[in-house]
Design an enzyme around this catalytic site. Structure first.
Site, mmCIF file in Angstrom:
data_model
loop_
_atom_site.group_PDB
_atom_site.id
_atom_site.type_symbol
_atom_site.label_atom_id
_atom_site.label_comp_id
_atom_site.label_asym_id
_atom_site.label_seq_id
_atom_site.Cartn_x
_atom_site.Cartn_y
_atom_site.Cartn_z
ATOM 1 N N LYS A 83 -15.291 4.788 -3.203
ATOM 2 C CA LYS A 83 -15.597 3.830 -4.190
ATOM 3 C C LYS A 83 -14.684 2.671 -3.874
ATOM 4 C CE LYS A 83 -13.909 2.438 -8.195
ATOM 5 N NZ LYS A 83 -14.023 1.024 -7.999
ATOM 6 N N GLU B 81 -1.215 5.528 -2.139
ATOM 7 C CA GLU B 81 -0.731 4.559 -1.234
ATOM 8 C C GLU B 81 -0.786 3.455 -2.348
ATOM 9 O OE1 GLU B 81 0.449 4.746 1.679
ATOM 10 O OE2 GLU B 81 -0.435 6.369 2.615
ATOM 11 N N CYS C 218 0.313 -4.856 0.227
ATOM 12 C CA CYS C 218 1.494 -3.809 -0.285
ATOM 13 C C CYS C 218 2.817 -3.893 0.269
ATOM 14 C CB CYS C 218 0.767 -2.406 -0.451
ATOM 15 S SG CYS C 218 0.220 -1.908 1.219
ATOM 16 N N GLU D 179 5.994 -6.207 -8.586
ATOM 17 C CA GLU D 179 5.067 -6.676 -7.600
ATOM 18 C C GLU D 179 4.200 -7.659 -7.849
ATOM 19 O OE1 GLU D 179 1.839 -4.140 -6.334
ATOM 20 O OE2 GLU D 179 2.611 -4.373 -4.345
HETATM 21 P P1 NAD Z 1 -6.125 -1.108 -8.940
HETATM 22 O O1 NAD Z 1 -4.965 0.158 -9.107
HETATM 23 O O2 NAD Z 1 -6.368 -1.811 -10.222
HETATM 24 O O3 NAD Z 1 -7.368 -0.700 -8.199
HETATM 25 C C1 NAD Z 1 -7.501 -0.073 -7.127
HETATM 26 C C2 NAD Z 1 -8.831 0.856 -7.119
HETATM 27 O O4 NAD Z 1 -8.721 1.747 -8.044
HETATM 28 C C3 NAD Z 1 -10.216 -0.091 -7.445
HETATM 29 O O5 NAD Z 1 -11.177 0.501 -6.721
HETATM 30 C C4 NAD Z 1 -10.309 0.062 -9.031
HETATM 31 O O6 NAD Z 1 -11.691 0.035 -9.094
HETATM 32 C C5 NAD Z 1 -9.787 1.445 -8.950
HETATM 33 N N1 NAD Z 1 -9.179 1.996 -10.308
HETATM 34 C C6 NAD Z 1 -8.871 1.306 -11.334
HETATM 35 N N2 NAD Z 1 -8.435 1.980 -12.509
HETATM 36 C C7 NAD Z 1 -8.815 3.353 -11.907
HETATM 37 C C8 NAD Z 1 -9.006 4.379 -12.815
HETATM 38 N N3 NAD Z 1 -8.326 4.380 -13.981
HETATM 39 N N4 NAD Z 1 -9.304 5.711 -12.228
HETATM 40 C C9 NAD Z 1 -9.781 5.442 -10.963
HETATM 41 N N5 NAD Z 1 -9.836 4.463 -10.319
HETATM 42 C C10 NAD Z 1 -9.632 3.171 -10.727
HETATM 43 O O7 NAD Z 1 -5.277 -2.103 -7.892
HETATM 44 P P2 NAD Z 1 -5.729 -3.234 -7.461
HETATM 45 O O8 NAD Z 1 -5.204 -4.522 -8.250
HETATM 46 O O9 NAD Z 1 -7.050 -3.289 -7.006
HETATM 47 O O10 NAD Z 1 -4.834 -3.501 -6.008
HETATM 48 C C11 NAD Z 1 -3.754 -4.183 -5.812
HETATM 49 C C12 NAD Z 1 -2.558 -2.974 -5.846
HETATM 50 O O11 NAD Z 1 -2.849 -2.028 -4.585
HETATM 51 C C13 NAD Z 1 -1.124 -3.770 -5.436
HETATM 52 O O12 NAD Z 1 -0.231 -2.961 -6.365
HETATM 53 C C14 NAD Z 1 -0.831 -3.209 -3.916
HETATM 54 O O13 NAD Z 1 0.609 -2.890 -3.708
HETATM 55 C C15 NAD Z 1 -1.637 -2.005 -3.904
HETATM 56 N N6 NAD Z 1 -1.900 -1.280 -2.501
HETATM 57 C C16 NAD Z 1 -1.445 -0.697 -1.715
HETATM 58 C C17 NAD Z 1 -1.442 -0.258 -0.485
HETATM 59 C C18 NAD Z 1 -0.565 0.872 0.397
HETATM 60 O O14 NAD Z 1 -1.288 1.211 1.481
HETATM 61 N N7 NAD Z 1 0.264 1.271 -0.486
HETATM 62 C C19 NAD Z 1 -2.541 -1.234 0.141
HETATM 63 C C20 NAD Z 1 -3.285 -2.056 -0.526
HETATM 64 C C21 NAD Z 1 -2.927 -2.318 -1.880
#
Ligand code: NAD
Length: 504
Positions: free
Chosen positions: A201, A276, A310, A408
């Site tokens: 997804k 992650e 990230c 962050e």
């Molecule tokens: P997010 O957590 O809002 O969303 C990420 C994904 O999770 C999306 O596909 C979203 O649809 C899904 N999601 C959201 N709520 C959910 C739920 N309740 N249940 C299941 N899925 C759900 O994050 P974002 O705003 O899209 O991304 C930014 C964040 O991602 C930042 O905090 C960043 O640091 C982190 N990030 C981490 C890494 C890593 O490798 N550690 C890499 C990239 C991004």
């Protein structure tokens, strides 16, 4: 304020290939077929460089998620994937990499339209890194094996024991919007190499390349149901996948907040979980560096991908003796190199943020920092444009209690502090709930290694930042994650160990 604050050019015209990808009917890829949404619910695709709606994707209903999980379950249970000779699986995974490579330009353009990142950066980094990762994992399909261990508490020769590595089963893989194709590759490649089937997804803001990836999966000839892609909201489709009883493993990349929620939801059925998550990575500059080069490195560490990484080097710690000169260099780089522009313009290095919500969030942090007493050396504002731009921002006079230092931001915002000795900077660098990355800039090899050992983070870079490689594990300490991706560890995260003990 930067001199170009109010001059952001218009987005460039899309190519015919991109227009075709944007014109596709909203659908999911389930069981080897394109499935039109039964509910007809859709989500807008928005180009962050213009703020315009340029397409639509499907927002998966409960029935559609169930259908995708059932397809993956069947494809796992009947052995159509695990039952193939590993060499055949390896070849198919390589074929997928070949197809992405053949369409690299189109993938880079779609990523730029969807996420706002410069197409040039996607072409140089996102797409080749995705291909490399897929190829690296393809090789593991034929290398993964078990182990024979002699039991230690029984007389020699009385028992024969070995440990098998078996695929964990059906994986639900949920990825964020900052590196859409690369994050998808990091998820699907190890799962496929280990013999799992999966439902991917993508983030609702950036699903275009995942849908094109599904086209390539079909073209490569993967058996139906092995790879399924459903698009939709996190709190809808994402949450349902995490809770689904027929899903064995959840692999998630995204914010720490969502990661914790997912970990809790997955607990009911004790799914295997890898996470992650976010970071607040320190960049530590020792006094012996070439200050000009370190300033360019520090600017790149925070402004690449508009800070939406990230491992963004969002906290700069510079030795007091070089602090002012280093900051001059960082500000000059921000003002002269990291000029905001539309993602498809060849000269753009700093694209817009992914969405207006993200721009507002980042601007909110900048305002909070100013209110709490931080000084803005450059940036601190957003150009007046239709796209979601924020000027590269550098803040000083900050302290460890401020939200700009603790949280962050996920935008092009750097906070910089002075330090006097290594004990002090090691303590400051570790004073965070996160532990994803850190970089140390020095010519002194001894100090480099000694500081690297003291930093609590999954990766420490020396004289570089955010370099990743498929053969090296990547993941977080503390609240930055659970488990590792890439490398052997990333593959083994999609396996169970089975011990077999036979009395002779
Ligand atoms: P997010 O957590 O809002 O969303 C990420 C994904 O999770 C999306 O596909 C979203 O649809 C899904 N999601 C959201 N709520 C959910 C739920 N309740 N249940 C299941 N899925 C759900 O994050 P974002 O705003 O899209 O991304 C930014 C964040 O991602 C930042 O905090 C960043 O640091 C982190 N990030 C981490 C890494 C890593 O490798 N550690 C890499 C990239 C991004």
């Amino acid at each position: 304020m930067n001199q170009w604050s109010n001059i952001v050019p218009e987005q460039i015209r899309y190519s015919d290939a991109a227009l075709q990808a944007l014109a596709r009917r909203p659908a999911h890829f389930i069981d080897g077929e394109w499935v039109l949404s039964d509910s007809g619910k859709t989500l807008d695709v928005i180009d962050p460089s213009s703020g315009k709606v340029v397409g639509q994707i499907a927002d998966a209903s409960e029935a559609e998620v169930n259908r995708a999980v059932a397809a993956a379950r069947r494809a796992f249970d009947d052995g159509r994937w695990t039952g193939l000779p590993p060499m055949v699986r390896e070849r198919l995974i390589h074929r997928l990499a070949d197809l992405i490579e053949a369409h690299a330009g189109e993938f880079a353009e779609l990523e730029a339209i969807d996420n706002g990142k410069p197409a040039s950066a996607a072409k140089a980094m996102d797409i080749p890194a995705s291909i490399n990762l897929i190829r690296y994992m393809a090789g593991w399909a034929t290398k993964l094996g078990g182990e024979m261990i002699d039991p230690c508490a029984m007389p020699n020769g009385t028992y024969h024991a070995y440990v098998r590595r078996e695929p964990v089963g059906v994986a639900a893989q949920i990825v964020p919007w900052n590196f859409p194709l690369l994050m998808a590759a990091m998820k699907i490649a190890p799962a496929l190499a280990a013999g799992c089937t999966l439902i991917l997804k993508p983030a609702e803001q950036t699903s275009l390349t995942a849908l094109r990836l599904a086209d390539m999966v079909a073209q490569a000839g993967f058996p139906a149901g092995v790879v399924n892609v459903v698009t939709g909201l996190g709190r809808g489709a994402g949450d349902q996948l995490v809770r689904h009883p027929d899903v064995d493993k959840v692999a998630f990349t995204g914010s720490t907040e969502t990661g914790k929620m997912i970990n809790r939801s997955a607990t009911d059925t004790l799914k295997r979980v890898t996470l992650e998550l976010g970071g607040k990575s320190p960049v530590i500059v020792l006094p012996d560096v070439d200050v000009g080069a370190a300033a360019l490195g520090a600017a790149g560490a925070i402004f690449f991908n508009s800070g939406q990484i990230c491992v963004a080097g969002s906290r700069l710690y510079a030795h007091r003796s070089i602090f002012d000169k280093l900051m001059e260099g960082v500000v000059a780089a921000a003002d002269n190199l990291w000029r905001p522009g539309p993602s498809l313009a060849p000269e753009t290095r700093l694209g817009p943020l992914v969405s207006h919500q993200q721009r507002d969030r980042v601007m909110g942090y900048i305002e909070a920092g100013k209110k709490e007493g931080a000084s803005v050396l450059t940036g601190g504002d957003a150009p007046s444009a239709n796209g979601y731009y924020v000027n590269p921002t550098v803040m000083v006079d900050v302290n460890p209690t401020m939200s700009v230092v603790r949280e962050e931001i996920f935008g092009p915002v750097l906070v910089a502090q002075r330090y006097d000795d290594l004990d002090e900077v090691a303590r400051a660098a570790n004073d965070t709930p996160y532990g994803l990355g850190a970089s140390i800039w020095t010519r002194d090899v001894g100090q480099m290694h000694s500081l690297a050992a003291r930093i609590k983070s999954g990766t420490v870079w020396g004289n570089c930042h955010a370099v990743i490689d498929p053969a090296l594990p990547f993941g977080g300490y503390k609240e930055s994650g659970l488990g590792r991706e890439q490398a052997r560890a990333g593959l083994e995260a999609y396996t169970e160990q089975k011990t077999v003990i036979i009395a002779l």
